[in-house]
Write a protein that holds these residues in place. Structure first.
Motif, PDB file in Angstrom:
ATOM      1  N   LEU A 168      23.177  -7.142 -17.375  1.00 50.52           N
ATOM      2  CA  LEU A 168      22.880  -6.788 -18.891  1.00 50.52           C
ATOM      3  C   LEU A 168      22.067  -5.559 -18.321  1.00 50.52           C
ATOM      4  CD1 LEU A 168      23.517  -5.226 -21.079  1.00 50.52           C
ATOM      5  CD2 LEU A 168      22.669  -7.568 -22.369  1.00 50.52           C
ATOM      6  N   ILE A 169      21.148  -6.099 -17.663  1.00 52.97           N
ATOM      7  CA  ILE A 169      19.188  -5.880 -17.553  1.00 52.97           C
ATOM      8  C   ILE A 169      19.716  -4.990 -16.328  1.00 52.97           C
ATOM      9  CG2 ILE A 169      16.969  -6.000 -16.756  1.00 52.97           C
ATOM     10  CD1 ILE A 169      17.261  -8.591 -17.956  1.00 52.97           C
ATOM     11  N   ALA A 170      20.229  -5.333 -15.154  1.00 53.44           N
ATOM     12  CA  ALA A 170      20.571  -4.217 -14.267  1.00 53.44           C
ATOM     13  C   ALA A 170      21.153  -2.965 -15.007  1.00 53.44           C
ATOM     14  CB  ALA A 170      21.687  -5.023 -13.501  1.00 53.44           C
ATOM     15  N   LEU A 171      22.069  -3.086 -15.765  1.00 51.70           N
ATOM     16  CA  LEU A 171      23.255  -1.694 -16.278  1.00 51.70           C
ATOM     17  C   LEU A 171      22.225  -1.065 -17.048  1.00 51.70           C
ATOM     18  CD1 LEU A 171      26.258  -4.093 -16.907  1.00 51.70           C
ATOM     19  CD2 LEU A 171      25.841  -1.718 -15.822  1.00 51.70           C
ATOM     20  N   MET A 172      21.369  -1.668 -18.236  1.00 53.57           N
ATOM     21  CA  MET A 172      20.800  -0.444 -18.885  1.00 53.57           C
ATOM     22  C   MET A 172      19.490  -0.109 -18.312  1.00 53.57           C
ATOM     23  SD  MET A 172      19.792  -4.866 -21.396  1.00 53.57           S
ATOM     24  CE  MET A 172      18.396  -3.568 -22.402  1.00 53.57           C
ATOM     25  N   TYR A 173      19.499  -0.793 -16.584  1.00 62.21           N
ATOM     26  CA  TYR A 173      18.147   0.244 -15.827  1.00 62.21           C
ATOM     27  C   TYR A 173      18.253   0.874 -15.435  1.00 62.21           C
ATOM     28  CZ  TYR A 173      14.355   0.684 -12.815  1.00 62.21           C
ATOM     29  OH  TYR A 173      13.576   1.926 -11.913  1.00 62.21           O
ATOM     30  N   ASP A 174      20.066   1.363 -15.480  1.00 61.21           N
ATOM     31  CA  ASP A 174      20.217   2.727 -14.712  1.00 61.21           C
ATOM     32  C   ASP A 174      20.759   3.247 -16.115  1.00 61.21           C
ATOM     33  OD1 ASP A 174      21.881   3.095 -11.712  1.00 61.21           O
ATOM     34  OD2 ASP A 174      23.006   3.831 -13.626  1.00 61.21           O
ATOM     35  N   SER A 175      21.142   2.531 -16.794  1.00 61.36           N
ATOM     36  CA  SER A 175      21.744   3.674 -18.377  1.00 61.36           C
ATOM     37  C   SER A 175      20.584   4.959 -18.406  1.00 61.36           C
ATOM     38  CB  SER A 175      22.129   3.061 -19.146  1.00 61.36           C
ATOM     39  OG  SER A 175      21.437   2.381 -20.164  1.00 61.36           O
ATOM     40  N   VAL A 176      19.078   4.431 -18.287  1.00 56.44           N
ATOM     41  CA  VAL A 176      18.386   4.661 -19.346  1.00 56.44           C
ATOM     42  C   VAL A 176      17.718   5.806 -18.379  1.00 56.44           C
ATOM     43  CG1 VAL A 176      17.762   2.912 -20.512  1.00 56.44           C
ATOM     44  CG2 VAL A 176      16.011   2.997 -18.738  1.00 56.44           C
ATOM     45  N   LEU A 177      18.175   5.438 -16.970  1.00 55.97           N
ATOM     46  CA  LEU A 177      17.599   6.900 -16.271  1.00 55.97           C
ATOM     47  C   LEU A 177      19.012   8.246 -16.451  1.00 55.97           C
ATOM     48  CD1 LEU A 177      17.160   4.545 -12.528  1.00 55.97           C
ATOM     49  CD2 LEU A 177      15.663   4.985 -14.511  1.00 55.97           C
ATOM     50  N   ALA A 178      19.880   7.621 -16.352  1.00 58.05           N
ATOM     51  CA  ALA A 178      20.529   9.422 -16.622  1.00 58.05           C
ATOM     52  C   ALA A 178      19.908  10.249 -17.181  1.00 58.05           C
ATOM     53  CB  ALA A 178      21.985   8.812 -17.585  1.00 58.05           C
ATOM     54  N   GLY A 179      19.693  11.522 -16.489  1.00 60.16           N
ATOM     55  CA  GLY A 179      19.449  12.328 -16.706  1.00 60.16           C
ATOM     56  C   GLY A 179      18.031  12.482 -16.937  1.00 60.16           C
ATOM     57  N   LEU A 180      17.336  11.732 -16.560  1.00 61.02           N
ATOM     58  CA  LEU A 180      16.446  11.649 -15.773  1.00 61.02           C
ATOM     59  C   LEU A 180      15.460  12.729 -15.434  1.00 61.02           C
ATOM     60  CD1 LEU A 180      13.434  10.023 -16.169  1.00 61.02           C
ATOM     61  CD2 LEU A 180      13.634   9.155 -13.767  1.00 61.02           C
ATOM     62  N   TYR A 181      16.641  13.319 -14.472  1.00 65.76           N
ATOM     63  CA  TYR A 181      16.047  14.998 -14.215  1.00 65.76           C
ATOM     64  C   TYR A 181      17.360  15.914 -14.320  1.00 65.76           C
ATOM     65  CZ  TYR A 181      12.303  12.419 -11.311  1.00 65.76           C
ATOM     66  OH  TYR A 181      11.112  11.465 -10.830  1.00 65.76           O
ATOM     67  N   GLY A 192      12.045  -5.187  -7.239  1.00 68.17           N
ATOM     68  CA  GLY A 192      11.500  -5.146  -6.204  1.00 68.17           C
ATOM     69  C   GLY A 192      12.729  -4.989  -5.091  1.00 68.17           C
ATOM     70  N   ARG A 193      14.318  -5.998  -6.271  1.00 64.11           N
ATOM     71  CA  ARG A 193      15.212  -5.762  -4.556  1.00 64.11           C
ATOM     72  C   ARG A 193      16.215  -4.743  -5.973  1.00 64.11           C
ATOM     73  NH1 ARG A 193      16.618 -11.689  -2.500  1.00 64.11           N
ATOM     74  NH2 ARG A 193      15.569 -11.986  -0.825  1.00 64.11           N
ATOM     75  N   PRO A 194      16.434  -3.746  -6.248  1.00 60.45           N
ATOM     76  CA  PRO A 194      16.683  -2.797  -6.933  1.00 60.45           C
ATOM     77  C   PRO A 194      18.550  -2.950  -6.170  1.00 60.45           C
ATOM     78  CG  PRO A 194      15.542  -1.230  -5.663  1.00 60.45           C
ATOM     79  CD  PRO A 194      15.639  -3.110  -5.346  1.00 60.45           C
ATOM     80  N   ILE A 195      18.902  -3.152  -7.327  1.00 63.11           N
ATOM     81  CA  ILE A 195      19.987  -3.009  -7.425  1.00 63.11           C
ATOM     82  C   ILE A 195      21.046  -1.487  -7.779  1.00 63.11           C
ATOM     83  CG2 ILE A 195      23.311  -3.286  -8.294  1.00 63.11           C
ATOM     84  CD1 ILE A 195      21.550  -6.253  -9.554  1.00 63.11           C
ATOM     85  N   LEU A 196      21.487  -0.659  -7.481  1.00 65.36           N
ATOM     86  CA  LEU A 196      21.845   1.066  -6.641  1.00 65.36           C
ATOM     87  C   LEU A 196      22.713   1.442  -7.862  1.00 65.36           C
ATOM     88  CD1 LEU A 196      20.473   1.233  -3.084  1.00 65.36           C
ATOM     89  CD2 LEU A 196      19.226   1.311  -4.982  1.00 65.36           C
ATOM     90  N   GLY A 197      22.802   2.064  -8.097  1.00 60.29           N
ATOM     91  CA  GLY A 197      23.653   2.145  -9.641  1.00 60.29           C
ATOM     92  C   GLY A 197      23.421   3.466  -9.301  1.00 60.29           C
ATOM     93  N   PRO A 198      24.354   4.470 -10.057  1.00 57.30           N
ATOM     94  CA  PRO A 198      24.689   6.116 -10.220  1.00 57.30           C
ATOM     95  C   PRO A 198      22.900   6.931  -9.834  1.00 57.30           C
ATOM     96  CG  PRO A 198      25.599   5.956 -11.106  1.00 57.30           C
ATOM     97  CD  PRO A 198      25.572   4.497 -10.462  1.00 57.30           C
ATOM     98  N   ASN A 199      23.392   6.427 -11.070  1.00 52.91           N
ATOM     99  CA  ASN A 199      21.812   6.788 -11.665  1.00 52.91           C
ATOM    100  C   ASN A 199      20.232   6.560 -11.159  1.00 52.91           C
ATOM    101  OD1 ASN A 199      23.151   7.797 -14.185  1.00 52.91           O
ATOM    102  ND2 ASN A 199      23.013   6.194 -14.858  1.00 52.91           N
ATOM    103  N   LEU A 200      20.156   5.512 -10.843  1.00 59.32           N
ATOM    104  CA  LEU A 200      18.764   4.720  -9.843  1.00 59.32           C
ATOM    105  C   LEU A 200      19.259   5.786  -7.932  1.00 59.32           C
ATOM    106  CD1 LEU A 200      16.390   3.374  -9.313  1.00 59.32           C
ATOM    107  CD2 LEU A 200      17.920   1.362  -8.535  1.00 59.32           C
ATOM    108  N   MET A 201      20.424   6.272  -8.169  1.00 61.86           N
ATOM    109  CA  MET A 201      20.458   6.793  -6.590  1.00 61.86           C
ATOM    110  C   MET A 201      19.959   8.206  -6.309  1.00 61.86           C
ATOM    111  SD  MET A 201      21.399   4.931  -4.307  1.00 61.86           S
ATOM    112  CE  MET A 201      20.854   6.011  -2.661  1.00 61.86           C
TER     113      MET A 201
END
Length: 251
Positions: free
Chosen positions: A82-95, A130-139
């Motif tokens: 869930l945390i991995a999903l949350m983290y990626d979700s808040v990166l949406a639209g960062l730029y 340290g071991r990020p799970i690479l979601g679409p928004n993180l990428m």
């Protein structure tokens, strides 16, 4: 600050959730499901924004959604995922637009975007990556930040190191800001009240001859900057950091 790691998440399950395709809009027979991954993640983000990750649990998210805890596990395997999903979700639209202008302007935009993200979602600073799970928004974030230093004559490793330098600097400054807020909440004392309570004791033990530099600098910097001048430290530090990057580019 305590750290919540995403490294404990099941990589295969989490990647499948992060990179899931658009919903199938074809109506299906039977009752409509009351829960989905997006709704669960949005609720978890809202709770984490209010109270931080330590207070977050699958049970609490379920209660907020008016569902049983076990029903969440049919959508998300556990808190780490869930945390991995949350983290990626808040990166949406960062730029919304790629950082533009000269390289200093681009890196300043990168720093500001990360500052805004960490101020808006304080818990993000406590996610262990340290071991990020690479979601679409993180990428997308990773690609935009590398692009900000592309074409400057830096090698690929130097490009990545510069982006780590900038984002790590911002994270450190904002983490201190959040720690200050947390200290006020835990103690029930404002910054002024805490110093007022501390000052009489400090006066009894402080030896100007033992700490001559602090004796000279503190009375000048303290009244102007306060205990933790996050905004001033950010502005000053970022300019010095970019001066260092300029030296690498000029070399």
């Amino acid at each position: 600050m305590a750290t919540d790691f995403t490294a404990g998440a099941d990589p295969a399950r989490t990647m499948a959730l992060l990179w899931r395709g658009p919903r199938d809009d074809v109506p299906r027979p039977g009752p409509r499901a009351g829960l989905d991954v997006d709704r669960i993640v949005a609720t978890a983000v809202r709770l984490a924004d209010a109270d931080g990750l330590p207070a977050l649990s699958m049970r609490r998210v379920a209660a907020e959604l008016g569902a049983g805890a076990m029903s969440l596990y049919t959508h998300v395997p556990g808190k780490a995922e869930l945390i991995a999903l949350m983290y990626d979700s808040v990166l949406a639209g960062l730029y919304p637009e790629p950082p533009s202008g000269n390289w200093r302007a681009r890196l300043t935009a990168v720093a500001q975007a990360n500052w805004d993200l960490l101020v808006r979602h304080p818990w993000v600073a406590t996610v262990g990556t340290g071991r990020p799970i690479l979601g679409p928004n993180l990428m997308a974030k990773y690609d935009a930040e590398l692009a900000a230093v592309d074409g400057l004559g830096l090698g690929e490793v130097e490009m990545e190191l510069v982006t780590i330098l900038v984002t790590g600097f911002v994270k450190g400054i904002v983490s201190g800001l959040h720690e200050k807020v947390a200290a006020e909440q835990a103690s029930g004392l404002t910054e002024e009240q805490w110093w007022a309570a501390t000052e009489p004791h400090l006066d009894r033990v402080f030896d100007p001859e033992r700490y001559p530099t602090a004796t000279r600098v503190g009375p000048v910097s303290g009244p102007e900057l306060g205990a933790y001048p996050a905004e001033r430290a950010y502005a000053f530090g970022l300019e010095r950091l970019l001066d260092g990057v300029a030296a690498i580019i000029d070399r």
